[in-house]
Design a protein around this motif. Structure first.
Motif, PDB file in Angstrom:
ATOM      1  N   ARG A 275       1.249  -1.314  -0.172  1.00 32.50           N
ATOM      2  CA  ARG A 275      -0.218   0.128  -0.018  1.00 32.50           C
ATOM      3  C   ARG A 275       0.817   0.957  -0.510  1.00 32.50           C
ATOM      4  O   ARG A 275       0.794   2.703   0.718  1.00 32.50           O
ATOM      5  CB  ARG A 275      -0.868   0.010   0.902  1.00 32.50           C
ATOM      6  CG  ARG A 275      -2.114  -1.517   1.080  1.00 32.50           C
ATOM      7  CD  ARG A 275      -2.820  -1.229   2.402  1.00 32.50           C
ATOM      8  NE  ARG A 275      -3.734  -2.262   2.869  1.00 32.50           N
ATOM      9  CZ  ARG A 275      -3.512  -2.745   3.498  1.00 32.50           C
ATOM     10  NH1 ARG A 275      -2.416  -3.652   4.378  1.00 32.50           N
ATOM     11  NH2 ARG A 275      -4.886  -4.071   3.434  1.00 32.50           N
ATOM     12  N   GLN A 400     -14.293  -2.098  -7.889  1.00 35.91           N
ATOM     13  CA  GLN A 400     -15.752  -3.154  -8.451  1.00 35.91           C
ATOM     14  C   GLN A 400     -15.573  -3.462  -9.940  1.00 35.91           C
ATOM     15  O   GLN A 400     -16.272  -4.422  -9.697  1.00 35.91           O
ATOM     16  CB  GLN A 400     -16.405  -1.582  -8.539  1.00 35.91           C
ATOM     17  CG  GLN A 400     -16.972  -0.781  -6.900  1.00 35.91           C
ATOM     18  CD  GLN A 400     -15.774   0.214  -6.953  1.00 35.91           C
ATOM     19  OE1 GLN A 400     -14.476   0.030  -7.501  1.00 35.91           O
ATOM     20  NE2 GLN A 400     -15.137   0.669  -5.834  1.00 35.91           N
ATOM     21  N   SER A 403     -14.483  -7.352  -8.757  1.00 35.40           N
ATOM     22  CA  SER A 403     -15.645  -8.013  -8.829  1.00 35.40           C
ATOM     23  C   SER A 403     -16.738  -7.775  -8.615  1.00 35.40           C
ATOM     24  O   SER A 403     -17.170  -9.435  -8.707  1.00 35.40           O
ATOM     25  CB  SER A 403     -15.875  -7.168  -6.966  1.00 35.40           C
ATOM     26  OG  SER A 403     -14.796  -6.437  -6.138  1.00 35.40           O
ATOM     27  N   ARG A 406     -14.735 -10.358 -12.187  1.00 35.33           N
ATOM     28  CA  ARG A 406     -13.464 -11.262 -12.094  1.00 35.33           C
ATOM     29  C   ARG A 406     -12.154 -10.856 -12.663  1.00 35.33           C
ATOM     30  O   ARG A 406     -11.886 -11.560 -11.934  1.00 35.33           O
ATOM     31  CB  ARG A 406     -14.212 -12.381 -11.941  1.00 35.33           C
ATOM     32  CG  ARG A 406     -15.533 -13.400 -11.263  1.00 35.33           C
ATOM     33  CD  ARG A 406     -15.826 -14.012 -11.909  1.00 35.33           C
ATOM     34  NE  ARG A 406     -13.824 -15.243 -11.082  1.00 35.33           N
ATOM     35  CZ  ARG A 406     -13.759 -15.374  -9.670  1.00 35.33           C
ATOM     36  NH1 ARG A 406     -14.582 -15.359  -8.633  1.00 35.33           N
ATOM     37  NH2 ARG A 406     -12.184 -15.769  -9.568  1.00 35.33           N
ATOM     38  N   MET A 409      -8.599 -11.509 -11.468  1.00 35.12           N
ATOM     39  CA  MET A 409      -8.525 -12.551 -10.065  1.00 35.12           C
ATOM     40  C   MET A 409      -8.498 -14.249 -10.742  1.00 35.12           C
ATOM     41  O   MET A 409      -8.301 -14.767  -9.344  1.00 35.12           O
ATOM     42  CB  MET A 409     -10.682 -12.879  -9.567  1.00 35.12           C
ATOM     43  CG  MET A 409     -11.548 -11.665  -8.890  1.00 35.12           C
ATOM     44  SD  MET A 409     -12.791 -12.238  -8.117  1.00 35.12           S
ATOM     45  CE  MET A 409     -13.161 -10.585  -7.148  1.00 35.12           C
ATOM     46  N   GLN A 413      -3.503 -12.592 -11.076  1.00 37.16           N
ATOM     47  CA  GLN A 413      -3.359 -11.448 -11.148  1.00 37.16           C
ATOM     48  C   GLN A 413      -3.470 -10.261 -11.045  1.00 37.16           C
ATOM     49  O   GLN A 413      -2.678  -9.436 -10.223  1.00 37.16           O
ATOM     50  CB  GLN A 413      -2.479 -12.192  -9.261  1.00 37.16           C
ATOM     51  CG  GLN A 413      -2.651 -12.962  -8.335  1.00 37.16           C
ATOM     52  CD  GLN A 413      -1.905 -13.973  -7.477  1.00 37.16           C
ATOM     53  OE1 GLN A 413      -0.009 -13.890  -8.546  1.00 37.16           O
ATOM     54  NE2 GLN A 413      -1.686 -14.107  -6.528  1.00 37.16           N
ATOM     55  N   ARG A 440      -6.527  -2.935  -5.933  1.00 36.08           N
ATOM     56  CA  ARG A 440      -5.701  -3.216  -5.148  1.00 36.08           C
ATOM     57  C   ARG A 440      -4.983  -4.472  -4.875  1.00 36.08           C
ATOM     58  O   ARG A 440      -5.857  -6.194  -5.651  1.00 36.08           O
ATOM     59  CB  ARG A 440      -6.874  -3.769  -3.134  1.00 36.08           C
ATOM     60  CG  ARG A 440      -7.229  -2.296  -2.855  1.00 36.08           C
ATOM     61  CD  ARG A 440      -7.388  -2.114  -1.783  1.00 36.08           C
ATOM     62  NE  ARG A 440      -9.275  -3.414  -2.197  1.00 36.08           N
ATOM     63  CZ  ARG A 440     -10.551  -2.059  -2.608  1.00 36.08           C
ATOM     64  NH1 ARG A 440     -10.190  -1.236  -2.556  1.00 36.08           N
ATOM     65  NH2 ARG A 440     -11.649  -2.694  -2.764  1.00 36.08           N
ATOM     66  N   ARG A 442      -3.922  -8.228  -3.491  1.00 39.20           N
ATOM     67  CA  ARG A 442      -3.521  -9.208  -2.154  1.00 39.20           C
ATOM     68  C   ARG A 442      -3.037 -10.112  -2.111  1.00 39.20           C
ATOM     69  O   ARG A 442      -2.011 -10.876  -3.285  1.00 39.20           O
ATOM     70  CB  ARG A 442      -5.654  -9.377  -2.071  1.00 39.20           C
ATOM     71  CG  ARG A 442      -5.975  -8.810  -2.379  1.00 39.20           C
ATOM     72  CD  ARG A 442      -6.240  -8.132  -0.888  1.00 39.20           C
ATOM     73  NE  ARG A 442      -7.126  -7.385  -0.865  1.00 39.20           N
ATOM     74  CZ  ARG A 442      -8.004  -6.524  -0.090  1.00 39.20           C
ATOM     75  NH1 ARG A 442      -6.818  -5.818   0.616  1.00 39.20           N
ATOM     76  NH2 ARG A 442      -9.409  -5.541  -0.031  1.00 39.20           N
ATOM     77  N   PRO A 443      -2.421 -10.701  -0.821  1.00 44.40           N
ATOM     78  CA  PRO A 443      -0.925 -12.077  -1.498  1.00 44.40           C
ATOM     79  C   PRO A 443      -1.912 -12.941  -0.481  1.00 44.40           C
ATOM     80  O   PRO A 443      -4.107 -13.200  -1.048  1.00 44.40           O
ATOM     81  CB  PRO A 443      -1.082 -12.002   0.612  1.00 44.40           C
ATOM     82  CG  PRO A 443      -2.288 -11.464   1.314  1.00 44.40           C
ATOM     83  CD  PRO A 443      -2.653  -9.868   0.105  1.00 44.40           C
ATOM     84  N   PRO A 444      -1.639 -14.206  -2.055  1.00 46.38           N
ATOM     85  CA  PRO A 444       0.000 -14.047  -1.741  1.00 46.38           C
ATOM     86  C   PRO A 444      -0.024 -14.042  -3.564  1.00 46.38           C
ATOM     87  O   PRO A 444      -0.746 -13.513  -4.034  1.00 46.38           O
ATOM     88  CB  PRO A 444       0.086 -15.958  -1.984  1.00 46.38           C
ATOM     89  CG  PRO A 444      -1.124 -16.297  -2.679  1.00 46.38           C
ATOM     90  CD  PRO A 444      -2.547 -15.533  -1.707  1.00 46.38           C
TER      91      PRO A 444
END
Ligand SMILES: Cc1cc2nc3c(=O)[nH]c(=O)nc-3n(C[C@H](O)[C@H](O)[C@H](O)COP(=O)(O)OP(=O)(O)OC[C@H]3O[C@@H](n4cnc5c(N)ncnc54)[C@H](O)[C@@H]3O)c2cc1C
Lengths: 474, 373
Positions: A275, A400, A403, A406, A409, A413, A440, A442-444
């Motif tokens: 971040r 958005q 989400s 997808r 996703m 990544q 954003r 995100r891990p991994p």
């Protein structure tokens, strides 16, 4: 250099390219403990990939800029930095704890400072047919060339950027003549770039190298199509031809192998995960982490060196790595102001060529605004039109859209679609991309076996009250 | 802003609960403004596990959950979008005979209260419903007509439908202060003041501050439940699965990815909107998933996340009127299981606000239960 035994280090460096190796040398010279983590089996990063094992013949093909990596790798090997190859960093927490997968399980490393030296990735190039088998990127071809000397024959290069001609020229030297180069640089760009020429003359050696490469290609009879537009890769189940317009004529080149390239952009995954603040770099047309003059990000003790801080090339990467290293040493009370100044000066000289390159090789407008039916997210098969529709429904930004559709996703990544998605949303909403932002992260950072997570050394479980039904089941 | 925006109802928070209440209020003819500090669905409502379950709920929640399930089964009629809702069994797996006994007792209790949706399944039936379940699992408790939905798509669909009904959304607008002026509520925000006849606090993990401004005590804690999702796998699971002796929430989405969560919490930071993973805890979810479904040994994680959610000390939400002010209402603190409740709670809140009354049994959720704590 010794094998890893401990798990606390003054400095953890992610990436063993020129920036990472140089930073490691500097901080260990100053007496700090350091560990270098890299996914690859050997040091070198992208540019010097395979440098320790490249034989004379291959080194010759790859040229003197590649050979320069030998000394850098040697100095790194001679340093007191610990080096962990085959190490995939999959998470970094805000206290600078690093989770790294070693194939046979994960290790947790605690760092006092982190140098993110994860370099650049090729800019995603959504265009008709880019997902067909047989289509790859110029960078991927070069990896083959460096790693085992294998390269495909009959390649049509499509796009723009200094790497495109470099790789084409390297292939020529390797004895596999490219079929053609289809350049997307609009004619008008040459004019626009002219105004940067005087400044770039200070870095004349780069210009000469670039010209020599193009000349060698032309002499060898590799057709170069300029100002190409309307590019499509056609084929049934696999690439069969590239069609485009150039010089007022339509062309159709039959080939089973296409290499795309539109320049490189910082790999933001780690700095986004942490971040750190990012800003839009208009000239490079990409997001870059905000850094100070020593390449420290907005997160204290996190530095980003090399192309990750904005594309600057291998020489600059090494200098930036040194500078970050010197700064970390300085903060630890082991500074060397004089050396730091000389590195800064060298960096300024190195930067002179950039405005010219960036103007000339700005990404093609076509890939920035792909047609509705063009796939943008390959993993989840989301088209540019899907994204525009989601925006029209009211989705305000990349997260958005992610989400909702997808996109981003899948297993990559978002590396392959992130910039393109932000770009499409920005133009559809008529808002600056700096406002639209990016996914954003995100891990991994890289896919991780569930069993590896289960086997993580760990603290005791925080008790969950199972009488509280909600805890047991969401 | 030109002039002060006014409405019959101002909703603070554009999560599923805020959007649902706004939608239902608009259907009753109220003019509604929703004020959201980020974007609708940015927090718990957009990132949750998507579990739509009546199974295993606190007894006080069961009637509302049952009503919500009726709406879920026809969700498209309400919001013109299927919300990715899939009807399927929700099953709590018992790994020991003792666990199965506990579950059996619960099923019996519920029957006594008049609810028959939770049924005990024996080992054979469990294996039929979950062919990939580990051999040591002895049975379970199932609610066969529950399911799951896609959280962001759901919240976005509620928002779009509310908008279509005239609800105004002000996103990226932070409510700083709520105050009463005569008959009206004045809501001071980062984008100026709004006026409304009624005020509804749907501010999720942040709702405690709004309650405080109303002079009410709500000991809400921000938590960050964590989730992981795997790469696509061959279909092996057609139910949403939970644990009984150890926490788990487990489902395979339509595209083959497996979504795992349950109980394990990361670090929330509601002030900055950030939440941080805590893999040293999440590892237990991975362990449990592999324990109950051995096939998961070969699974690869591609992403993980945590969402910020409000939790009450007794793990049930606050639903109902303010105890200090007229025309002020609360619906928050859903304690990690409010997604399923969204449709019905919005419906009953709208009824309560529009008519001053609801038949829904909301007494157990009164904010007054914390008055002396
Ligand atoms: C990881 C996770 C998994 C879950 N899984 C499930 C599940 O499977 N099934 C289930 O039923 N439930 C589940 N839940 C719980 C469920 O998501 C929540 O209970 C539900 O979404 C709560 O909705 P809400 O509208 O109250 O809160 P939120 O969605 O958090 O909405 C509140 C909104 O208010 C806004 N806000 C707050 N303060 C202000 C202010 N001052 N001004 C303006 N706006 C403000 C916030 O930005 C936020 O958008 C899960 C939760 C999480 C985090």
């Amino acid at each position: 250099m010794s094998a890893t035994t401990k798990n606390r280090y003054d400095v953890a460096i992610i990436g063993a390219g020129p920036a990472g190796m140089a930073a490691a040398v500097e901080v260990t010279k100053a007496g700090l403990s350091a560990i270098v983590l890299d996914e690859q089996p050997a040091p070198g990063g992208q540019i010097y990939r395979g440098i320790e094992t490249s034989d004379e013949k291959r080194t010759k093909i790859l040229g003197p800029d590649y050979a320069a990596g030998r000394d850098i790798a040697r100095a790194f090997r001679d340093s007191r930095a610990e080096y962990l190859p085959g190490a995939t960093v999959w998470n970094i927490d805000s206290a600078l704890g690093i989770d790294v997968s070693l194939g046979q399980g994960s290790k947790h490393i605690q760092a006092g400072a982190i140098v993110v030296a994860t370099g650049a990735i090729e800019r995603p190039t959504p265009m008709p047919g880019w997902t067909l088998p047989g289509v790859t990127t110029a960078g991927a071809l070069q990896i083959l060339l460096k790693a085992n000397g294998v390269v495909s024959d009959d390649v049509v290069f499509v796009g723009s950027g200094p790497l495109l001609s470099l790789i084409a020229a390297q292939m020529l030297k390797a004895g596999v003549k490219p079929r053609a180069i289809v350049e997307t640089v609009p004619q008008s760009r040459y004019v626009a770039a002219l105004k940067h020429l005087p400044a770039a003359l200070g870095a004349a050696s780069y210009l000469l190298k670039g010209m020599a490469m193009m000349l060698s290609l032309r002499r060898a009879g590799v057709p170069i199509y300029r100002d190409a537009t309307g590019i499509r890769i056609e084929g049934n189940g696999k690439a069969e031809a590239v069609t485009f317009t150039s010089g007022g004529k339509s062309h159709r080149l039959e080939t089973t192998s296409v290499a795309l390239h539109q320049g490189i952009v910082p790999n933001q995954q780690v700095t986004r995960l942490l971040r750190c603040e990012h800003e839009w770099n208009k000239s490079q047309h990409c997001f870059v982490p905000k850094v100070d003059e020593y390449f420290e990000t907005t997160m204290a003790d996190v530095y980003v060196a090399g192309d990750g801080a904005g594309i600057g090339g291998a020489v600059a990467a090494r200098l930036r790595g040194r500078l970050a290293g010197l700064r970390i040493a300085e903060k630890a009370g082991r500074g060397n102001a004089q050396e730091r100044r000389s590195v800064t000066d060298a960096l300024m000289r190195e930067a002179k060529i950039r405005p010219l390159l960036e103007t000339l090789y700005a990404p093609s407008p076509e890939i920035l605004a792909p047609a509705d039916e063009t796939l943008v997210c390959r993993c989840e098969e989301v088209t540019a039109g899907d994204i525009r529709k989601a925006v029209d429904l009211g989705a305000p930004g990349p997260n958005q859209v992610k989400s909702f559709l997808r996109s981003g996703m899948g297993p990559c990544q978002g590396r392959m679609c992130g910039l393109a998605v932000s770009e499409i949303i920005a133009s559809r909403r008529g808002e600056p991309i700096s406002e639209i932002g990016y996914y954003r992260i995100r891990p991994p950072l890289k896919p991780l076996l569930l069993s590896e997570l289960a086997a993580l050394e760990s603290e005791e479980a925080v008790p969950v009250d199972l009488a509280d039904e909600s805890a047991a089941l969401h | 802003m030109t002039g002060t925006p006014m409405a019959d109802l101002i909703v603070v928070g554009g999560g599923l609960h805020g959007c649902s209440a706004a939608l239902h209020a608009a259907k009753r003819g109220l003019s509604v403004i929703v004020i959201e500090k980020d974007n609708a669905g940015r927090h718990a409502s957009g990132v949750n596990a998507g579990g739509v379950r009546r199974l295993g709920r606190n007894y006080a929640e069961v009637p509302i959950s049952v009503r919500s399930m009726e709406i879920w089964h026809r969700i498209e009629d309400l919001v013109d979008d299927d919300c990715g809702f899939q009807r399927c069994p929700q099953i709590k797996v018992a790994e020991t005979e003792a666990e199965l006994e506990t579950l059996a007792k619960r099923a019996a209790d519920l029957r006594e209260l008049g609810f028959t949706h939770e049924v005990i399944v024996d080992q054979q039936e469990l294996r039929r419903l979950l062919p990939a379940v580990a051999p040591h699992c002895v049975g379970g408790l199932a609610s066969l007509d529950d399911g799951f939905a896609i959280p962001y798509n759901t919240t976005f669909a509620f928002q779009r439908k509310a908008r279509a009904l005239g609800v105004q959304f002000f996103e990226k607008t932070h409510v700083e202060n709520v105050r009463r002026d005569g008959k009206d509520w004045h809501v001071d925000t980062s984008a100026g003041t709004f006026k409304g006849r009624n005020l509804l606090n749907c501010a999720g993990a942040w709702a405690g501050e709004i309650a405080r401004q109303l002079g009410e005590h709500a000991p809400i804690e921000a938590i960050a439940p964590m989730m992981i999702v795997t790469a696509r796998m061959k279909r092996f699971c057609d139910a949403v699965v939970g644990g009984c002796g150890r926490p788990l929430s487990f489902k395979q989405a339509e595209n083959g990815t497996v979504i795992i969560g349950g109980g394990r919490r990361g670090y929330p930071d509601p002030k900055t909107n950030k939440s941080e993973m805590r893999f040293s805890q999440l590892r237990y979810s991975a362990e449990t998933a592999i324990g109950i479904f051995p096939i998961m040994k070969s699974a690869t994680i591609v992403r993980s996340w945590a969402g910020i959610e409000g939790r009450m000390p007794d793990d049930i939400p606050v639903i109902g009127p303010s105890s200090t002010h007229e025309n002020a209402f609360h619906a928050f603190g859903f304690s990690a299981h409010g997604f399923q409740l969204g449709p019905a709670v919005g419906e009953l809140m709208a009824e309560l606000i529009a008519t001053g009354h609801t038949n829904a049994p909301i007494a157990p959720f009164s904010i007054t239960r914390f008055a002396n704590s």
